[in-house]
Design an enzyme around this catalytic site. Structure first.
Site, PDB file in Angstrom:
ATOM      1  N   VAL A 142      -1.975  -9.012  -7.880  1.00  0.00           N
ATOM      2  CA  VAL A 142      -1.327  -8.026  -9.176  1.00  0.00           C
ATOM      3  C   VAL A 142       0.215  -8.456  -9.313  1.00  0.00           C
ATOM      4  CG1 VAL A 142      -1.010  -5.693  -9.961  1.00  0.00           C
ATOM      5  CG2 VAL A 142      -3.147  -6.436  -8.650  1.00  0.00           C
TER       6      VAL A 142
ATOM      7  N   ALA B 247       0.930  -1.196   0.007  1.00  0.00           N
ATOM      8  CA  ALA B 247       0.011  -0.093  -0.034  1.00  0.00           C
ATOM      9  C   ALA B 247       0.970   1.283   0.060  1.00  0.00           C
ATOM     10  CB  ALA B 247      -1.028   0.126   1.079  1.00  0.00           C
TER      11      ALA B 247
ATOM     12  N   ASN C 178       8.751 -14.508  -3.849  1.00  0.00           N
ATOM     13  CA  ASN C 178       7.211 -14.258  -3.882  1.00  0.00           C
ATOM     14  C   ASN C 178       6.473 -15.641  -3.411  1.00  0.00           C
ATOM     15  OD1 ASN C 178       6.730 -11.473  -4.749  1.00  0.00           O
ATOM     16  ND2 ASN C 178       7.868 -12.127  -6.402  1.00  0.00           N
TER      17      ASN C 178
ATOM     18  N   GLY D  91       3.280   1.694  -2.134  1.00  0.00           N
ATOM     19  CA  GLY D  91       4.069   1.430  -3.402  1.00  0.00           C
ATOM     20  C   GLY D  91       3.369   2.295  -4.351  1.00  0.00           C
ATOM     21  N   GLN D  92       3.996   2.515  -5.661  1.00  0.00           N
ATOM     22  CA  GLN D  92       3.428   3.243  -6.798  1.00  0.00           C
ATOM     23  C   GLN D  92       1.886   2.802  -7.170  1.00  0.00           C
ATOM     24  OE1 GLN D  92       5.587   4.755 -10.182  1.00  0.00           O
ATOM     25  NE2 GLN D  92       6.429   2.604 -10.020  1.00  0.00           N
ATOM     26  N   ILE D  93       1.685   1.772  -7.449  1.00  0.00           N
ATOM     27  CA  ILE D  93       0.406   1.258  -7.948  1.00  0.00           C
ATOM     28  C   ILE D  93      -0.661   1.730  -7.336  1.00  0.00           C
ATOM     29  CG2 ILE D  93      -1.019  -0.661  -8.768  1.00  0.00           C
ATOM     30  CD1 ILE D  93       1.445  -1.973  -9.730  1.00  0.00           C
TER      31      ILE D  93
ATOM     32  N   ASP E 107      -3.271  -6.139 -19.758  1.00  0.00           N
ATOM     33  CA  ASP E 107      -2.939  -6.482 -21.101  1.00  0.00           C
ATOM     34  C   ASP E 107      -4.226  -6.305 -22.061  1.00  0.00           C
ATOM     35  OD1 ASP E 107      -0.275  -7.375 -19.901  1.00  0.00           O
ATOM     36  OD2 ASP E 107      -1.598  -9.139 -18.881  1.00  0.00           O
TER      37      ASP E 107
ATOM     38  N   ARG F 118      -4.492  -2.654 -22.884  1.00  0.00           N
ATOM     39  CA  ARG F 118      -3.416  -2.555 -23.749  1.00  0.00           C
ATOM     40  C   ARG F 118      -3.812  -2.725 -25.125  1.00  0.00           C
ATOM     41  NH1 ARG F 118       1.274  -4.433 -19.793  1.00  0.00           N
ATOM     42  NH2 ARG F 118       1.882  -2.453 -18.917  1.00  0.00           N
TER      43      ARG F 118
ATOM     44  N   HIS G 237       0.461 -13.668 -17.479  1.00  0.00           N
ATOM     45  CA  HIS G 237       0.781 -12.202 -17.636  1.00  0.00           C
ATOM     46  C   HIS G 237       2.020 -12.148 -17.583  1.00  0.00           C
ATOM     47  CE1 HIS G 237       0.657  -7.843 -16.790  1.00  0.00           C
ATOM     48  NE2 HIS G 237       1.810  -8.121 -15.836  1.00  0.00           N
TER      49      HIS G 237
END
Length: 331
Positions: free
Chosen positions: A127, A10, A103, A12-14, A157, A160, A185
């Protein structure tokens, strides 16, 4: 009744782009009260404090409470929705297996915590990369939550791909429907326009007809979408944040509110029981329709030899990722 929504990573950038949209009603509706629980690692708590201050200073009518924590129990207790954005980023000199290992541990822990503390009806979107495999690990570690409640983000995606087709056809993105992202992804994903529709001059045209450039659809279109994330990093020196946040909002909004008749979207979901010959036991991106908070894979789309090869290639990569990750968590 307020919805409890957890966002990880939370600080972070996104999340910085995501939290405002969620808290002002873009996802769950303008009248749905929200309680946000924000999870990040202990060293990021001071930064997170600043994010909380900013959310407070937005004076958003539906935002009832913001809880910032480094504790999974506090973050996940009784939540309705989990947006698992936080993950170990790939650093210079790091091999993919190193990223998988780091991860796998994070999502093993979060899966167990979701199993223990979240509502059994919780909707989870992963994500953090590798998103498909991280979602699968979290799902496996939360056996009391239905498999169907876990998903990973491939909407970025799809967005995009829509944008590429809209640009090629000189139409707004709203005129492009039913583009599909198959698989992982990653750079093996298969953006598929063969069943897409473009509304042009008031008529519904097949995308293949509207684009009228088969070589582009089977070449540059696919590689542009596959490599778009890397292109953004090369230009911006930072990863996609604004567009990722928008895609998360799209993903969860449609999951909760449903897709329009005759339209589908792309989501990474459990492959069990699919009709497209994708091996079971993977989180694989399919075309899905959404209604009543549930997804169903769109059946009956024709798959030619070109598509089959692309779909199998990305499934193979996902199976390899899964096997490597499960070794790390001892499953």
């Amino acid at each position: 009744m307020a919805l409890r929504v957890c966002v990880t990573g939370a600080a972070g950038q996104i999340a910085y782009s995501l939290l405002y949209s969620v808290a002002k009603g873009d996802v769950f509706g303008k009248d749905q009260p929200i309680i946000l629980t924000l999870l990040d690692i202990a060293p990021m708590m001071e930064v997170l404090k600043g994010v909380v201050m900013e959310l407070q200073d937005c004076a958003l009518p539906i935002l009832q409470e913001v809880i910032a924590t480094a504790d999974e129990r506090e973050a996940f207790t009784d939540i309705d929705v989990a947006m698992l954005v936080g993950a170990m980023p790939r650093r210079e000199g790091m091999e993919r297996k190193d990223l998988l290992k780091a991860n796998a541990k994070i999502f093993q822990s979060q899966g167990k915590s979701l199993d223990q503390y979240a509502k059994k009806t919780v909707k989870v979107v992963v994500v953090g990369n590798p998103a498909n495999t991280n979602a699968l690990i979290a799902m496996k570690c939360a056996p009391s939550i239905p498999k169907e409640n876990f998903s990973c983000l491939t909407r970025l995606d799809q967005n995009r791909a829509k944008s590429q087709i809209a640009g090629k056809c000189s139409v707004p993105t709203s005129a492009v429907k039913n583009v599909t992202i198959w698989g992982n992804h990653s750079s093996t994903q298969f953006p598929d326009a063969m069943h897409a529709v473009v509304v042009k001059d008031g008529k519904d045209l097949k995308a293949t007809e509207a684009v009228n450039d088969d070589a582009w659809l089977k070449g540059d279109f696919i590689t542009t979408v596959q490599k778009r994330g890397a292109a953004v990093i090369a230009a911006r020196k930072l990863s996609s944040a604004m567009s990722a946040a928008k895609a998360i909002c799209d993903h969860v909004r449609d999951w909760v509110q449903g897709t329009p008749d005759g339209e589908w979207v792309s989501m990474g979901v459990i492959s069990d029981g699919n009709s497209y010959g994708v091996p079971e036991g993977l989180i694989y991106s399919f075309p899905v329709k959404l209604s009543g908070g549930k997804w169903t894979i769109v059946d009956g789309l024709s798959i030619d030899a070109f598509a089959r090869e692309k779909m199998d290639l990305t499934a193979k990569e996902l199976a390899e990722e899964r096997d490597a990750a499960f070794e790390f968590i001892g499953n």
